[in-house]
Design a protein around this motif. Structure first.
Motif, PDB file in Angstrom:
ATOM      1  N   ASN A   2       0.827  -1.197   0.000  1.00  0.00           N
ATOM      2  CA  ASN A   2       0.000   0.000   0.000  1.00  0.00           C
ATOM      3  C   ASN A   2       0.861   1.247   0.000  1.00  0.00           C
ATOM      4  O   ASN A   2       1.720   1.410   0.849  1.00  0.00           O
ATOM      5  CB  ASN A   2      -0.896   0.025   1.239  1.00  0.00           C
ATOM      6  CG  ASN A   2      -2.300  -0.390   0.936  1.00  0.00           C
ATOM      7  OD1 ASN A   2      -2.676  -0.526  -0.222  1.00  0.00           O
ATOM      8  ND2 ASN A   2      -3.074  -0.584   1.974  1.00  0.00           N
ATOM      9  N   PRO A   4       1.246   5.215   0.626  1.00  0.00           N
ATOM     10  CA  PRO A   4       0.523   6.216   1.409  1.00  0.00           C
ATOM     11  C   PRO A   4      -0.195   7.199   0.464  1.00  0.00           C
ATOM     12  O   PRO A   4       0.192   7.351  -0.697  1.00  0.00           O
ATOM     13  CB  PRO A   4       1.618   6.920   2.209  1.00  0.00           C
ATOM     14  CG  PRO A   4       2.886   6.633   1.488  1.00  0.00           C
ATOM     15  CD  PRO A   4       2.687   5.330   0.757  1.00  0.00           C
ATOM     16  N   GLU A 120     -16.334   5.382  10.707  1.00  0.00           N
ATOM     17  CA  GLU A 120     -15.776   4.151  11.277  1.00  0.00           C
ATOM     18  C   GLU A 120     -14.837   3.474  10.281  1.00  0.00           C
ATOM     19  O   GLU A 120     -13.772   2.973  10.659  1.00  0.00           O
ATOM     20  CB  GLU A 120     -16.904   3.206  11.689  1.00  0.00           C
ATOM     21  CG  GLU A 120     -17.700   3.700  12.878  1.00  0.00           C
ATOM     22  CD  GLU A 120     -18.993   2.921  13.100  1.00  0.00           C
ATOM     23  OE1 GLU A 120     -19.253   1.937  12.367  1.00  0.00           O
ATOM     24  OE2 GLU A 120     -19.745   3.314  14.008  1.00  0.00           O
ATOM     25  N   GLU A 121     -15.221   3.466   9.022  1.00  0.00           N
ATOM     26  CA  GLU A 121     -14.382   2.849   7.990  1.00  0.00           C
ATOM     27  C   GLU A 121     -13.118   3.671   7.738  1.00  0.00           C
ATOM     28  O   GLU A 121     -12.024   3.110   7.616  1.00  0.00           O
ATOM     29  CB  GLU A 121     -15.179   2.705   6.689  1.00  0.00           C
ATOM     30  CG  GLU A 121     -16.317   1.710   6.788  1.00  0.00           C
ATOM     31  CD  GLU A 121     -17.205   1.740   5.558  1.00  0.00           C
ATOM     32  OE1 GLU A 121     -16.714   2.030   4.458  1.00  0.00           O
ATOM     33  OE2 GLU A 121     -18.416   1.463   5.710  1.00  0.00           O
ATOM     34  N   PHE A 123     -11.525   5.657   9.709  1.00  0.00           N
ATOM     35  CA  PHE A 123     -10.613   5.700  10.848  1.00  0.00           C
ATOM     36  C   PHE A 123     -10.311   4.317  11.418  1.00  0.00           C
ATOM     37  O   PHE A 123      -9.835   4.189  12.544  1.00  0.00           O
ATOM     38  CB  PHE A 123     -11.165   6.626  11.935  1.00  0.00           C
ATOM     39  CG  PHE A 123     -11.427   8.010  11.405  1.00  0.00           C
ATOM     40  CD1 PHE A 123     -10.429   8.727  10.757  1.00  0.00           C
ATOM     41  CD2 PHE A 123     -12.671   8.593  11.525  1.00  0.00           C
ATOM     42  CE1 PHE A 123     -10.661   9.992  10.249  1.00  0.00           C
ATOM     43  CE2 PHE A 123     -12.912   9.868  11.021  1.00  0.00           C
ATOM     44  CZ  PHE A 123     -11.907  10.563  10.383  1.00  0.00           C
ATOM     45  N   ALA A 124     -10.538   3.286  10.609  1.00  0.00           N
ATOM     46  CA  ALA A 124     -10.322   1.905  11.052  1.00  0.00           C
ATOM     47  C   ALA A 124      -8.869   1.627  11.432  1.00  0.00           C
ATOM     48  O   ALA A 124      -8.601   0.731  12.233  1.00  0.00           O
ATOM     49  CB  ALA A 124     -10.790   0.924   9.983  1.00  0.00           C
ATOM     50  N   ASP A 125      -7.921   2.378  10.878  1.00  0.00           N
ATOM     51  CA  ASP A 125      -6.503   2.168  11.200  1.00  0.00           C
ATOM     52  C   ASP A 125      -6.102   2.800  12.535  1.00  0.00           C
ATOM     53  O   ASP A 125      -4.968   2.603  12.987  1.00  0.00           O
ATOM     54  CB  ASP A 125      -5.607   2.751  10.098  1.00  0.00           C
ATOM     55  CG  ASP A 125      -5.692   1.943   8.815  1.00  0.00           C
ATOM     56  OD1 ASP A 125      -5.942   0.720   8.891  1.00  0.00           O
ATOM     57  OD2 ASP A 125      -5.505   2.540   7.738  1.00  0.00           O
ATOM     58  N   LEU A 126      -7.003   3.549  13.157  1.00  0.00           N
ATOM     59  CA  LEU A 126      -6.700   4.210  14.427  1.00  0.00           C
ATOM     60  C   LEU A 126      -7.295   3.427  15.585  1.00  0.00           C
ATOM     61  O   LEU A 126      -8.390   2.870  15.468  1.00  0.00           O
ATOM     62  CB  LEU A 126      -7.292   5.631  14.442  1.00  0.00           C
ATOM     63  CG  LEU A 126      -6.873   6.568  13.318  1.00  0.00           C
ATOM     64  CD1 LEU A 126      -7.571   7.913  13.490  1.00  0.00           C
ATOM     65  CD2 LEU A 126      -5.368   6.738  13.273  1.00  0.00           C
ATOM     66  N   ASN A 127      -6.587   3.410  16.697  1.00  0.00           N
ATOM     67  CA  ASN A 127      -7.202   2.826  17.892  1.00  0.00           C
ATOM     68  C   ASN A 127      -8.139   3.878  18.501  1.00  0.00           C
ATOM     69  O   ASN A 127      -8.214   5.022  18.041  1.00  0.00           O
ATOM     70  CB  ASN A 127      -6.146   2.321  18.883  1.00  0.00           C
ATOM     71  CG  ASN A 127      -5.310   3.432  19.491  1.00  0.00           C
ATOM     72  OD1 ASN A 127      -5.800   4.513  19.823  1.00  0.00           O
ATOM     73  ND2 ASN A 127      -4.019   3.171  19.656  1.00  0.00           N
ATOM     74  N   GLN A 130      -6.437   7.175  19.545  1.00  0.00           N
ATOM     75  CA  GLN A 130      -5.999   7.972  18.391  1.00  0.00           C
ATOM     76  C   GLN A 130      -7.193   8.661  17.729  1.00  0.00           C
ATOM     77  O   GLN A 130      -7.113   9.834  17.351  1.00  0.00           O
ATOM     78  CB  GLN A 130      -5.272   7.080  17.380  1.00  0.00           C
ATOM     79  CG  GLN A 130      -3.913   6.609  17.842  1.00  0.00           C
ATOM     80  CD  GLN A 130      -3.335   5.551  16.912  1.00  0.00           C
ATOM     81  OE1 GLN A 130      -4.048   4.702  16.386  1.00  0.00           O
ATOM     82  NE2 GLN A 130      -2.016   5.612  16.725  1.00  0.00           N
TER      83      GLN A 130
END
Length: 156
Positions: A2, A4, A120-121, A123-127, A130
């Motif tokens: 991937n 960035p 939600e989709e 920001f899925a890479d954030l806990n 975060q």
């Protein structure tokens, strides 16, 4: 692998990253709202009217920082779709007052659900922390005066 969204050499500038992420978020938001026949500017006006009640077109433009021509066209769209009504302002017959219809209020609820799922989709890479921090940082930028002053300087 991937790649960035913003190359590392450009990503050293937070404004450039924010710009690209904003462009991506805008495209995705337009796509999702399109499921309801809306664009982002329609949703923005519907949300403001839902929160604040009937407003003049002038006040809608001021609050959303959308130019007068675009406000008129957007309210035309909302009126044609049965989501808002436009009537003469009782206090000043030269102005138009814009209000949500019942269908407009229901559409806001559906659009909010679409936007929530999209968030939600996106920001899925954030806990959880975060995501909270990001929301707080963006909220602080939005509530601050620096960006608004810069924008108003460009427009003025």
């Amino acid at each position: 692998m991937n790649e960035p969204l913003v190359p590392a050499s450009v990503a050293e500038h937070p404004g450039c990253v924010l710009l690209k992420l904003g462009q991506v978020a805008f495209r995705l938001t337009e796509q999702r709202l399109g499921e309801l026949g809306l664009r982002t500017r329609h949703y923005t006006l519907l949300k403001v009217l839902a929160a604040d009640g009937p407003l003049s077109q002038l006040e809608l433009g001021r609050r959303t920082r959308i130019d007068a021509t675009t406000i008129v066209a957007t309210v035309d769209d909302l009126e044609k779709a049965g989501l808002a009504t436009r009537t003469r302002d009782k206090a000043d017959r030269r102005r138009w007052s814009v209000a949500l219809t019942d269908e407009g209020s229901a559409t806001v609820v559906h659009a909010d659900a679409l936007i929530e799922r999209l968030g939600e989709e996106m920001f899925a890479d954030l806990n959880e922390w975060q995501a909270y921090d990001l929301a707080a940082l963006l909220g602080a930028l939005n509530a601050g005066t620096a960006l608004a002053s810069l924008l108003d300087g460009v427009r003025g």
